[in-house]
Enzyme design. Structure first.
Site, PDB file in Angstrom:
ATOM      1  N   GLY A 103      67.066  63.266  29.669  1.00 47.01           N
ATOM      2  CA  GLY A 103      67.077  61.849  29.314  1.00 47.01           C
ATOM      3  C   GLY A 103      65.860  61.343  28.583  1.00 47.01           C
ATOM      4  N   ASP A 125      58.771  65.937  19.695  1.00 51.68           N
ATOM      5  CA  ASP A 125      59.854  66.535  20.486  1.00 51.68           C
ATOM      6  C   ASP A 125      59.713  68.046  20.642  1.00 51.68           C
ATOM      7  OD1 ASP A 125      62.209  66.776  21.964  1.00 51.68           O
ATOM      8  OD2 ASP A 125      63.463  66.925  20.195  1.00 51.68           O
ATOM      9  N   CYS A 134      77.868  55.737  17.016  1.00 54.76           N
ATOM     10  CA  CYS A 134      79.037  56.618  17.064  1.00 54.76           C
ATOM     11  C   CYS A 134      78.782  58.021  16.514  1.00 54.76           C
ATOM     12  CB  CYS A 134      80.199  55.997  16.278  1.00 54.76           C
ATOM     13  SG  CYS A 134      80.498  54.242  16.606  1.00 54.76           S
ATOM     14  N   MET A 143      85.781  59.332  26.286  1.00 56.83           N
ATOM     15  CA  MET A 143      85.293  58.349  25.323  1.00 56.83           C
ATOM     16  C   MET A 143      84.750  57.139  26.073  1.00 56.83           C
ATOM     17  SD  MET A 143      84.770  56.907  22.415  1.00 56.83           S
ATOM     18  CE  MET A 143      84.429  55.198  21.984  1.00 56.83           C
TER      19      MET A 143
END
Length: 740
Positions: free
Chosen positions: A197, A322, A649, A689
């Site tokens: 997370g 990262d 999305c 979804m």
């Protein structure tokens, strides 16, 4: 910007420094560490042996007869998503996990199903899963099979029946974007698990539970909390707090989640944890004013009984990129300076190969194995990096940073052969362009959603993508010193055999592309096994890399193979299935592109049979005729819909014809009619979804829908033209994506 690049822009980078070296501890020799390195007839954890070396001492299958391998049995996992787990085999029973935290128990000699388990979870959790529904394995101890489900529940199942013995919610705050994807780790009478997370709004920690009944034994947080909310939970955080600025965005969480790479060291009775990146990625947002930001991107050794820290070593300080330390580690003993030392072999994302002392946390070696420009080197004497922030700090302008956020190494396991002193691993040499998408002083926390704070374009795409960037950004990118690296070699993806202490390559073979990632198995008989994205399982000579055997499966393989023996017969097993980071973009060289994503366990033995190859997917059909555009749709509304689609999305819906999830440019009339109910109303939550009622208004969803209608018409026209010319319809997919 293309949808591929827009997805990449949503995900990011990680950081590193060394700890002060504590006084050596008194070793506690336990039976496990006295065993030779490598697994025997059983493979009792995903890493194989106590050291998690992915090395087997079995020699029945060897260089002389490996060419006779064939299929012993296969098992259909009943899913079509990501498979990253390595099975466990104990006393003739195979236990393994699948996506979401499913568990399967099988007869290891025949493949007969003994029992299965599917966790009950709210599929809304998919909103907080940056990198698919992955699960990397189970832990088995005391007659229990333990697995972490995607929603953070830890289950202990009866090993004989699959019945739930106990379960516990490992998530401390359900208002934040926590998930679980890593395998639990058994350490004596406890089991330890972390969470994912960091890209969302999470604060990292690991928790230990009693195997007997699931009671919590201890919890260790990897980053401090806001000091205004009260004292830190344990004293190690007081020391860490000094490495964070007073203006830290504690509300976003900080990151540091331990989503993989938790290893028990029986010699020192400690649990070694690899921690994750900071959140958000840019330190200028996360911790303005700098600081090493402990314990991000670190190896942290915790006492098994108390959870107190023995030592730490930060592999990437001043995190901006990262470059996590959550990649699998191997424990071993190695001669260093004329003395046998207990060490960790670790190749995290940041591009260095570390050999770290298990007793003290001292880094005996840290050698680059790919191009790096966040740091130019590591000094062993001072235990510090030579940081090159002038080349990698993108807070004042775009920078091309090496390695890229996918990492020089990632979750796919390496193998270490102690008889050859050789470390086998897939290595990616690639960079990415990093820049801030907006002002750093106007960043709001996105609850349970991406809080990366940086835009990213991988160098594999950068030369072409640069031409589509706004002129000032393009000029700045092409003025970077590292631009020549992009032109000379956008990326390199290789399976390498390396010397741990020097990082030098003994041999290397090229992969299929930068998305071709896979785990590795090594054996004492001189073999190295691996799969690839195209669905080939290969055995190589450990000394030369020469191919000694290969077999086509028609199923994409990323997970590491393993080997075991039942009734005198040696088997080699591997799980198949595409997914993980960037899972929505299936490369054309992957078997999953042409044949779908068949999730199977494939098990081989000498003189076995052929593998059944899945049929090709049916030819792509022209996009359906879209409904009429909204009467009040304007160019501004459609442009807003495109931006909303990118932000909300595109991480799942890549709009690629062969992607795992639907191409929304090809919706039928029924889906168009129910678009609001699906996106905001949760009509398809049971099918995975999630709803977006808390993030998107009806007007937002209408704008997204208007944009999709606007692109479906031209796509249909192009499909019909290609069909008339006798060409496959997906030849235009990447071009259309790049024009979004």
């Amino acid at each position: 910007m293309s949808r591929l690049l827009a997805f990449a822009a949503a995900i990011g980078l990680s950081a590193c420094t060394a700890a002060a070296v504590p006084e050596p501890q008194t070793a506690t020799p336990l039976a496990a560490q006295d065993a030779p390195l490598g697994a025997g007839e059983d493979w009792d954890n995903p890493g194989g042996d106590w050291a998690e070396s992915r090395f087997s001492r079995l020699e029945t299958i060897n260089r002389a007869n490996v060419s006779r391998l064939g299929l012993a049995w296969e098992y259909d996992l009943g899913t079509a998503r990501v498979q990253e787990a390595t099975p466990v085999v104990i006393d003739g029973v195979m236990y393994t996990s699948g996506n979401l935290g499913r568990v399967y128990a099988l007869n290891a000699a025949t493949g007969e199903e003994l029992w299965t388990f599917t966790p009950e979870l709210d599929m809304q959790v998919n909103r907080s899963a940056c990198c698919d529904q992955a699960n990397r394995g189970v832990a088995v101890s005391d007659g229990k099979v333990m697995v972490g489900a995607l929603d953070g529940m830890l289950y202990a199942l009866n090993a004989e029946t699959g019945a739930i013995e106990w379960s516990v919610d490992t998530v401390v705050d359900h208002t934040r974007g926590y998930t679980s994807t890593g395998a639990p780790e058994v350490a004596g009478d406890i089991v330890v698990i972390g969470n994912g997370g960091s890209e969302y709004d999470a604060r990292g920690y690991v928790t230990a539970y009693r195997i007997a009944d699931g009671r919590q034994a201890w919890r260790f947080y990897t980053v401090p909390r806001d000091p205004a909310t009260g004292p830190q939970e344990h004293p190690e955080l007081d020391a860490a707090l000094e490495t964070w600025s007073e203006e830290t965005r504690w509300d976003i969480g900080g990151g540091g989640t331990a989503w993989d790479a938790i290893t028990y060291d029986p010699q020192f009775d400690q649990v070694i944890v690899g921690t994750g990146n900071g959140g958000p990625y840019p330190q200028a947002i996360r911790s303005p004013g700098g600081g090493d930001n402990l314990y991000l991107n670190s190896l942290v050794a915790l006492d098994r009984e108390t959870g107190r820290m023995n030592w730490h070593f930060q592999e990437t300080p001043q995190d901006n990129w990262d470059l996590t330390a959550t990649q699998p580690m191997t424990l071993t003993t190695m001669e260093i300076g004329g003395e046998q030392r207990p060490v960790i072999l670790h190749t995290p994302k940041n591009g260095f190969f570390f050999v770290v002392d298990r007793e003290t946390g001292f880094a005996h070696a840290a050698n680059p194995i790919v191009r790096t420009n966040w740091a130019s080197g590591f000094d062993v004497a001072s235990q510090s990096f030579t940081m090159t922030m002038e080349d990698s700090d993108y807070s004042q302008g775009p920078k091309i940073v090496y390695p890229a956020s996918p990492g020089a190494r990632n979750w796919y396991p390496a193998a270490f052969d102690p008889t050859r002193n050789t470390y086998f691993a897939q290595v990616l040499d690639m960079g990415n362009l990093l820049f801030l998408p907006g002002p750093i002083d106007n960043v709001e926390r996105q609850e349970k959603f991406l809080n990366a704070g940086a835009a990213i374009i991988f160098t594999s795409d950068l030369e072409a993508a640069a031409e589509t960037l706004p002129p000032p950004l393009r000029a700045a990118v092409q003025a970077e010193d590292s631009w020549q690296w992009v032109l000379d070699q956008p990326y390199s993806s290789q399976l390498r055999a390396m010397d741990p202490l020097t990082g030098e390559t003994k041999w290397a073979v090229d992969g299929l592309g930068w998305q071709d990632r896979f785990g590795v198995l090594a054996t004492q008989s001189g073999l190295v096994f691996h799969g690839n994205s195209a669905g080939t399982v290969t055995a190589r000579d450990a000394d030369t890399g020469e191919v000694l055997w290969s077999i086509e499966t028609g199923s994409t393989i990323m997970a590491a193979p393993m080997t075991y023996m039942v009734d005198g017969v040696q088997y080699v097993a591997v799980q198949t299935g595409w997914g993980g980071g960037g899972w929505g973009f299936v490369p054309r060289y992957a078997a999953a592109y042409d044949k779908g994503n068949a999730n199977r366990i494939l098990v081989f033995r000498l003189d076995g049979g052929q593998v059944a190859i899945p049929e090709d997917l049916p030819p792509l059909q022209p996009a359906p005729e879209p409904p009429a555009q909204y009467a009040d749709a304007t160019p501004e509304m459609i442009a807003a819909g495109s931006a909303l689609f990118t932000a909300n999305c595109s991480i799942c819906h890549s709009n690629q014809p062969r992607a795992p999830l639907p191409d929304l440019r090809r919706m039928n009339r029924g889906v168009h009619a129910g678009f609001q109910q699906i996106v905001r109303g949760g009509l398809f939550v049971s099918r995975g979804m999630p709803h977006f009622a808390d993030r998107l208004s009806e007007e937002d969803v209408k704008a997204i829908h208007a944009w999709l209608i606007s692109v479906q018409g031209p796509l249909r026209e192009r499909d019909l033209q290609l069909q008339a010319e006798g060409l496959p319809l997906d030849t235009q997919s990447l071009t259309i994506l790049s024009n979004y």
